[in-house]
Design an enzyme around this catalytic site. Structure first.
Site, PDB file in Angstrom:
ATOM      1  N   LYS A   1     -36.617 -24.417  73.683  1.00 16.45           N
ATOM      2  CA  LYS A   1     -36.835 -24.345  72.094  1.00 16.45           C
ATOM      3  C   LYS A   1     -35.840 -24.712  71.068  1.00 16.45           C
ATOM      4  O   LYS A   1     -34.500 -24.732  71.868  1.00 16.45           O
ATOM      5  CB  LYS A   1     -37.325 -23.330  71.471  1.00 16.45           C
ATOM      6  CG  LYS A   1     -38.144 -23.292  70.106  1.00 16.45           C
ATOM      7  CD  LYS A   1     -38.801 -22.315  69.731  1.00 16.45           C
ATOM      8  CE  LYS A   1     -38.199 -20.755  69.623  1.00 16.45           C
ATOM      9  NZ  LYS A   1     -36.803 -21.432  69.065  1.00 16.45           N
TER      10      LYS A   1
ATOM     11  N   GLU B   1     -34.515 -25.924  67.637  1.00 19.23           N
ATOM     12  CA  GLU B   1     -34.855 -25.701  65.977  1.00 19.23           C
ATOM     13  C   GLU B   1     -34.500 -27.257  65.517  1.00 19.23           C
ATOM     14  O   GLU B   1     -32.641 -27.500  65.790  1.00 19.23           O
ATOM     15  CB  GLU B   1     -33.761 -24.841  65.147  1.00 19.23           C
ATOM     16  CG  GLU B   1     -34.292 -23.362  65.853  1.00 19.23           C
ATOM     17  CD  GLU B   1     -33.547 -22.138  65.514  1.00 19.23           C
ATOM     18  OE1 GLU B   1     -32.738 -22.047  64.378  1.00 19.23           O
ATOM     19  OE2 GLU B   1     -33.927 -21.340  65.170  1.00 19.23           O
TER      20      GLU B   1
ATOM     21  N   GLU C   1     -41.731 -21.709  61.122  1.00 18.68           N
ATOM     22  CA  GLU C   1     -41.982 -20.574  60.308  1.00 18.68           C
ATOM     23  C   GLU C   1     -41.724 -20.069  59.325  1.00 18.68           C
ATOM     24  O   GLU C   1     -41.102 -21.261  58.462  1.00 18.68           O
ATOM     25  CB  GLU C   1     -40.236 -20.348  61.520  1.00 18.68           C
ATOM     26  CG  GLU C   1     -40.031 -18.320  60.923  1.00 18.68           C
ATOM     27  CD  GLU C   1     -38.530 -18.064  62.280  1.00 18.68           C
ATOM     28  OE1 GLU C   1     -38.179 -19.104  62.813  1.00 18.68           O
ATOM     29  OE2 GLU C   1     -38.083 -16.720  61.262  1.00 18.68           O
TER      30      GLU C   1
HETATM   31  O1  KIV Z   1     -35.568 -16.211  68.469  1.00 15.14           O
HETATM   32  C1  KIV Z   1     -36.704 -15.998  68.901  1.00 15.14           C
HETATM   33  O2  KIV Z   1     -37.237 -15.086  68.654  1.00 15.14           O
HETATM   34  C2  KIV Z   1     -37.712 -17.331  67.712  1.00 15.14           C
HETATM   35  C3  KIV Z   1     -38.786 -16.795  66.835  1.00 15.14           C
HETATM   36  C4  KIV Z   1     -39.116 -16.261  65.810  1.00 15.14           C
HETATM   37  C5  KIV Z   1     -40.329 -17.786  66.876  1.00 15.14           C
HETATM   38  O3  KIV Z   1     -37.292 -17.954  66.937  1.00 15.14           O
END
Ligand code: KIV
Length: 273
Positions: A122, A124, A191
Site C-alpha cells: 500500500k 500513500e 481516509e
Molecule cells: O497504517 C495504517 O494502519 C493505515 C490504516 C489506518 C488505513 O494506513
C-alpha cells in the site's frame, strides 16, 4: 456445503476483492503487526490484513508513522504472514522508501515481497507518486492506493482533521482515485473525508474503495485493530467504533495476578510440580 461456506474458506486474492465489489459484498480489513493477532483475525474470517505503518504509533509508541523503517515493516509482515492462511496481506511502504524516485520505490516493494512473502503493498498519495506506482505494478506487485488523510504527510497538513472538504481538494481526490484505478491499483483506502465524497468515488471507480472515517457508502472498511479492540485507549475519533475493552480486561487480569502473587495464592499445589 453452501456457496457461502466455500467462499468463507477460500483464499482472498486481489481479484476476489474486485469481484466482491461487483456483487456488492462489503470487504472487511483490520491491521495486524504480529503472528498471534494475525492468526486470530484470520481465523475470525477477516478479508484483508493490513500490516500498517501505524505500527510506528501502536507498537513502537512514536507520535507519527514517519519513523518506522523498511526493515521494521518487513519484520512485522513476516510475523503476520506466518499467522495468516486465508486473508490477503497488504504491507505499507513506509515513509522515505518510495518518494525519492520510482526505482527506489520498486526496490522497497520488492524487498517487502521477497523477504516477507506478503501479497501486496500500500502506498500513500496520488498523482505525485504515479510513476512509482506504475513501476511497481509493472513488476507484478499488486498495489493498494491510499488517499484523503495520508498520515505520512502530517507535517504538511499540520492536523489529522477531515480532508477534502473544499472543492479543489475533493476534485483532486476524485481524479487521483480514477488515475490509480486506471493504471491498475486493485483497491484504494480513503481516509477521513466526507461520506458523500467517498461514496461518489466508490460509485465512479471500478476498484474497491476501503474507507476509514469515510462513511458507509464505500466498498469496505478498515480500522486499526488496537483501536477497535480498546487496547489503545488514548484515541477516540468519531469514526471509531469500539468492539471490546481489552485494556480493561488486561488491567483487571494483571491486577488479580499481582494480588495472587503478593498473597502467595499463586501458584497453588495443583499448579506446582
Ligand atoms: O497504517 C495504517 O494502519 C493505515 C490504516 C489506518 C488505513 O494506513
Amino acid at each position: 456445503m453452501s456457496t457461502n461456506t466455500v467462499d468463507n474458506n477460500r483464499k482472498v486474492t486481489t481479484r476476489r476483492l474486485v469481484e466482491m465489489k461487483q456483487r456488492g459484498e462489503k470487504i472487511s480489513m483490520l491491521t495486524a503487526y504480529d503472528y498471534s493477532s494475525a492468526k486470530l483475525l484470520d481465523s475470525a474470517g477477516i478479508d484483508v490484513i493490513l500490516v500498517g505503518d501505524s505500527a510506528s504509533n501502536v507498537m513502537a509508541g512514536n507520535v507519527t508513522t514517519l519513523p518506522i523503517t523498511l526493515e521494521q515493516m518487513i519484520y512485522h509482515a513476516k510475523s503476520v504472514m506466518k499467522g495468516t492462511s486465508r486473508a490477503l496481506v497488504v504491507v505499507d511502504l513506509p515513509f522515505g522508501t518510495y518518494q525519492g524516485n520510482s526505482k527506489e520505490a520498486l526496490a522497497s516493494a520488492i524487498r517487502i515481497m521477497k523477504e516477507s512473502h506478503a501479497e501486496a503493498v500500500k502506498i500513500e498519495g496520488g498523482s505525485e507518486i504515479r510513476e512509482s506506482v506504475e513501476r511497481i505494478l509493472c513488476a507484478g506487485i499488486p498495489v493498494m492506493g491510499h488517499l484523503g488523510l495520508t498520515p505520512q504527510s502530517i507535517n504538511k497538513f499540520g492536523t489529522y482533521s477531515v480532508r477534502a472538504r473544499d472543492e479543489a481538494e475533493a476534485e483532486k481526490l476524485i481524479s487521483d482515485a480514477r488515475m490509480l484505478a486506471e493504471i491498475g491499483c486493485f483497491a484504494i483506502v480513503i481516509e477521513k473525508v466526507p461520506a458523500e465524497l467517498a461514496a461518489r468515488v466508490a460509485r465512479e471507480v471500478s476498484v474497491p474503495i476501503i474507507g476509514i472515517g469515510a462513511g458507509g457508502g464505500v466498498d469496505g472498511q478498515v480500522l486499526v485493530m488496537h483501536d477497535m479492540l480498546g487496547i489503545n485507549q488514548g484515541f477516540s475519533p468519531r469514526f471509531l467504533r469500539r468492539y471490546a475493552d481489552v485494556a480493561g480486561v488486561i488491567t483487571d487480569a494483571v491486577g488479580r495476578y499481582i494480588e495472587d502473587v503478593k498473597s502467595g495464592d499463586f501458584p497453588n499445589e495443583s499448579e506446582s510440580y
